[in-house]
Design a protein around this motif. Structure first.
Motif, PDB file in Angstrom:
ATOM      1  N   THR A 167      -6.942   5.041 -11.165  1.00 10.44           N
ATOM      2  CA  THR A 167      -7.296   4.245 -10.200  1.00 10.44           C
ATOM      3  C   THR A 167      -7.136   2.711  -9.968  1.00 10.44           C
ATOM      4  O   THR A 167      -7.957   2.334 -10.361  1.00 10.44           O
ATOM      5  CB  THR A 167      -8.507   5.004  -9.263  1.00 10.44           C
ATOM      6  OG1 THR A 167      -7.860   4.431  -7.604  1.00 10.44           O
ATOM      7  CG2 THR A 167      -9.494   4.174  -9.592  1.00 10.44           C
ATOM      8  N   ARG A 168      -6.856   2.600  -8.382  1.00  7.34           N
ATOM      9  CA  ARG A 168      -5.880   1.338  -8.394  1.00  7.34           C
ATOM     10  C   ARG A 168      -7.444   0.400  -7.818  1.00  7.34           C
ATOM     11  O   ARG A 168      -7.728  -0.689  -7.713  1.00  7.34           O
ATOM     12  CB  ARG A 168      -4.964   1.005  -7.842  1.00  7.34           C
ATOM     13  CG  ARG A 168      -3.529   1.100  -8.761  1.00  7.34           C
ATOM     14  CD  ARG A 168      -1.857   1.041  -8.357  1.00  7.34           C
ATOM     15  NE  ARG A 168      -1.219   1.156  -9.553  1.00  7.34           N
ATOM     16  CZ  ARG A 168       0.187   1.081  -8.907  1.00  7.34           C
ATOM     17  NH1 ARG A 168       0.590   0.480  -7.482  1.00  7.34           N
ATOM     18  NH2 ARG A 168       1.279   0.824  -9.575  1.00  7.34           N
ATOM     19  N   ASP A 169      -7.750   1.642  -6.961  1.00  5.48           N
ATOM     20  CA  ASP A 169      -8.594   0.491  -6.206  1.00  5.48           C
ATOM     21  C   ASP A 169     -10.177   1.981  -5.937  1.00  5.48           C
ATOM     22  O   ASP A 169     -10.588   2.102  -7.353  1.00  5.48           O
ATOM     23  CB  ASP A 169      -8.368   1.230  -4.481  1.00  5.48           C
ATOM     24  CG  ASP A 169      -7.015   2.048  -4.413  1.00  5.48           C
ATOM     25  OD1 ASP A 169      -7.371   3.061  -4.231  1.00  5.48           O
ATOM     26  OD2 ASP A 169      -5.867   1.788  -4.116  1.00  5.48           O
ATOM     27  N   GLU A 217      -1.090   7.014 -12.432  1.00  4.73           N
ATOM     28  CA  GLU A 217      -1.743   6.367 -11.383  1.00  4.73           C
ATOM     29  C   GLU A 217      -2.007   6.937  -9.924  1.00  4.73           C
ATOM     30  O   GLU A 217      -1.296   7.354  -9.345  1.00  4.73           O
ATOM     31  CB  GLU A 217      -1.211   4.976 -11.468  1.00  4.73           C
ATOM     32  CG  GLU A 217      -1.157   4.079 -12.162  1.00  4.73           C
ATOM     33  CD  GLU A 217      -1.255   2.450 -12.911  1.00  4.73           C
ATOM     34  OE1 GLU A 217      -0.709   2.029 -11.728  1.00  4.73           O
ATOM     35  OE2 GLU A 217      -1.746   2.137 -13.464  1.00  4.73           O
ATOM     36  N   SER A 219      -4.552   6.035  -6.135  1.00  6.21           N
ATOM     37  CA  SER A 219      -4.458   5.467  -4.892  1.00  6.21           C
ATOM     38  C   SER A 219      -5.372   6.181  -3.919  1.00  6.21           C
ATOM     39  O   SER A 219      -4.933   6.298  -3.329  1.00  6.21           O
ATOM     40  CB  SER A 219      -3.404   3.834  -4.764  1.00  6.21           C
ATOM     41  OG  SER A 219      -3.897   3.234  -3.414  1.00  6.21           O
ATOM     42  N   SER A 221      -7.615   4.037  -1.419  1.00  3.08           N
ATOM     43  CA  SER A 221      -8.011   3.229  -0.353  1.00  3.08           C
ATOM     44  C   SER A 221      -6.464   3.949   0.588  1.00  3.08           C
ATOM     45  O   SER A 221      -7.443   3.361   2.140  1.00  3.08           O
ATOM     46  CB  SER A 221      -7.944   1.797  -0.482  1.00  3.08           C
ATOM     47  OG  SER A 221      -6.526   1.116  -1.117  1.00  3.08           O
TER      48      SER A 221
END
Lengths: 359, 244
Positions: A167-169, A217, A219, A221
């Motif tokens: 995850t990027r966030d 990936e 994300s 958020s």
């Protein structure tokens, strides 16, 4: 080879101990060990705060751990003298909580002249389905989803892990917790949202599926923000709450399973492992099984083995000990412990990451 | 006839371990730096047991620094003692860490009032005042979270010395109370060796009846707990539910 391994897990807010009993060294390779007992003590106190308070978690571990271990041995019918090795979560996690388990485990090992092995928490999650399914073995792809992690891994062999995406966030479980708080459902959020989502209609709200159609990936958020807007725009949240929960859960699971499908297709593996606290979600397991039917078998442990637990730590430790590895008395907790054997290099050309037509 | 004890103290920046019989220290060692405590503690234990040619099973028990002090540091010592004692059912006793520090100074000064102050941050110290007699300990002010000035007000007689990192940090307040300069911990005997001297002395140690559930004296609740209790006007509910 260790015949009896005592596992200890204190990385977050579960105090857990487990006993694994091996088949002995008479056959080569030795048969996988069997779970003789598993005790998990959940610290409910954190619900008051809407999240884990590290200092309270550490104090509770110290006050609970010896009794949890005693009970695990008693339920297994194993005497102290029969315990050959101690496996303990070394990290990652809350460092104060980890320290209690690591130091206590070292002392238990020292007192009984036992072998000691520090275990990576996520490697424990990878081994969790193997506790119940002794024949489960790589190669497989693994989706590890919890309050702290969202990882997609290619596992060609035990101990060799290729990172496909992370995850990027927010972690997926973290997103569940935050949305549950937003909807007034309490902590932890996953089970509460899953229960409420059963009453919700899937088409009443539609939320974005961030990054679903490309790469590995994650994300969450943006999705979280979309749910926040929907909650604020609602003129009757009591009416809309189940539908929002349903739409949010559908969006998260769709993203997770789409990427899992992509990983299965790219690697060609015939097994997909689900692990971590979010893998307790029946909705996730059912969706994965449905979408991977005919392509890959979905291996998912029972809920108590998907939550943070010592059985998976003992199982991963058993494997590490069988490789001849051992920790020494300087073993220390590490909040940022890297996964041993992890290759973070891009394993596939970027073009293979895209999904031409989304499910 | 004194028994043979393993002493462990991790309440401060200095982790110390010793083996001995009362005033006779058979082996002692230490590691400086709180971040090293977890990695070093079993090596320290192994070192002193090997040096003293002692086995865990031969010991009368384990004596621990009871706190207050560093929350994490205390847990490292206590988790070590729990793990070492559990299987063999060793007796465990705990001595206030402030008493151990004061007793370190009493080795030289004798039975006079001595104050000990550990830094508790936010302008406060964990403070206590003792007179350490040859056969017993007299507690003049029990451990409390206070300012140095408040501790001075609570103390019925003027101490001859104030020891500890809190005394050093608030040296200005100490100088208004006691003429002698504050003594830092690293100028005192190792806390673990002092624990050995105190473990069988009347009024010094508490016996840990239920080691499995026992906790050190943290001195303060967790910050989140304190805020919650202040806001709700009642104690935090029981932190755990039955094992499953």
């Amino acid at each position: 080879m260790a015949d009896v391994v005592l596992g200890i897990e204190t990385s977050c807010d579960e105090t857990s101990a487990a006993v694994l009993v091996g088949g002995g060294a008479s056959s080569a390779p030795p048969p996988p060990p069997e779970l003789a007992s598993l005790i998990i003590l959940s610290q409910d106190i954190h619900k008051v705060f809407g999240g884990v308070v590290p200092e309270l978690a550490s104090r509770a571990h110290l006050a609970a751990l010896p009794a949890v271990v005693d009970r695990a041995l008693a339920e297994a019918g194993i005497a102290w003298s029969a315990v050959d090795a101690v496996a303990v979560t070394q990290g990652p996690g809350l460092v104060g909580a980890l320290l209690v388990g690591v130091v206590y485990a070292k002392a238990l090992a020292y007192a009984g002249d036992r072998r000691l092995i520090g275990v990576h928490h996520l490697e424990g999650h990878l081994f969790a389905p193997a506790v119940e399914d002794p024949h489960l073995a790589p190669p497989f792809v693994a989706l590890l989803v919890s309050g702290g992690h969202t990882l997609l891994l290619d596992v060609p062999a035990w101990g060799r892990y290729r990172l496909l995406g992370a995850t990027r966030d927010d972690a997926a479980g973290e997103a569940f917790d935050k949305i549950a708080t937003l909807l007034g459902l309490g902590y932890p959020g996953g089970p509460a949202i899953e229960r409420l989502a059963r009453e919700g209609e899937p088409a009443r709200f539609t939320f974005p599926r961030p990054m679903r159609d490309e790469g590995f990936e994650f994300s969450f958020s943006g999705l979280k923000t979309a749910v926040l807007h929907a909650v604020r725009a609602s003129d009757d949240l009591d009416r809309d709450r189940p539908h929002i929960a349903r739409a949010f859960q559908d969006a998260v699971l769709d993203v997770l399973v789409t990427k899992l499908e992509r990983a299965v297709r790219v690697t060609g593996h015939r097994i997909a492992v689900l692990g971590g606290g979010v893998a307790c979600s029946r909705a996730l397991a059912e969706l994965a099984a449905q979408r991977l039917a005919g392509t890959a078998r979905v291996a998912v442990a029972s809920p108590r083995l998907n939550a943070d637990n010592a059985a998976m730590i003992a199982r991963a430790g058993w494997w590490r000990l069988a490789q001849g590895e051992e920790s020494d008395w300087t073993l220390d907790a590490r909040a940022d412990l890297p996964l041993p054997g992890l290759d973070v290099g891009a394993p596939f050309p970027h073009s293979t990451f895209r999904t031409p037509h989304s499910p | 006839m004194s028994g043979r004890w393993l002493a462990i103290d991790t309440a401060t920046d200095i982790a110390s371990v010793a083996v001995g019989t009362g005033a006779t220290v058979l082996a002692g060692t230490h590691a400086q730096g709180a971040r090293r405590h977890a990695a070093e503690i079993l090596r320290l234990v192994d070192f002193v047991l090997t040096r003293a040619a002692a086995r865990l099973a031969d010991l009368d028990g384990i004596v621990l620094g009871d706190g207050p002090g560093s929350f994490t540091g205390l847990r490292i010592g206590w988790a070590t003692a729990k793990g070492l004692a559990q299987e063999k059912g060793l007796e465990v006793r705990a001595v206030p860490s402030l008493l151990a520090a004061a007793a370190g100074a009493a080795v030289r000064l004798g039975a006079v009032p001595i104050a000990a102050c550990f830094d508790a941050l936010r302008g406060q110290v964990y403070g206590a005042v003792y007179v350490i007699h040859a056969d017993r300990v007299e507690t003049l002010v029990a451990p409390a979270v206070v300012t140095v000035t408040e501790l001075a007000r609570l103390t019925p007689v003027q101490p001859q010395l104030v020891v500890g990192d809190g005394a050093v940090r608030y040296a200005g307040d100490v100088s208004a109370w006691v003429s002698a300069a504050p003594v830092p911990l690293d100028q005192l005997p190792l806390a673990a060796t002092t624990l050995l001297a105190l473990v069988e002395r009347a009024g010094a140690a508490r016996l840990i009846d239920d080691l499995a559930t026992a906790e050190p004296v943290y001195g303060r609740p967790a910050e989140a707990q304190a805020r919650w209790e202040a806001r709700h006007g009642r104690p935090l509910p029981d932190p755990s539910r039955p094992a499953r």
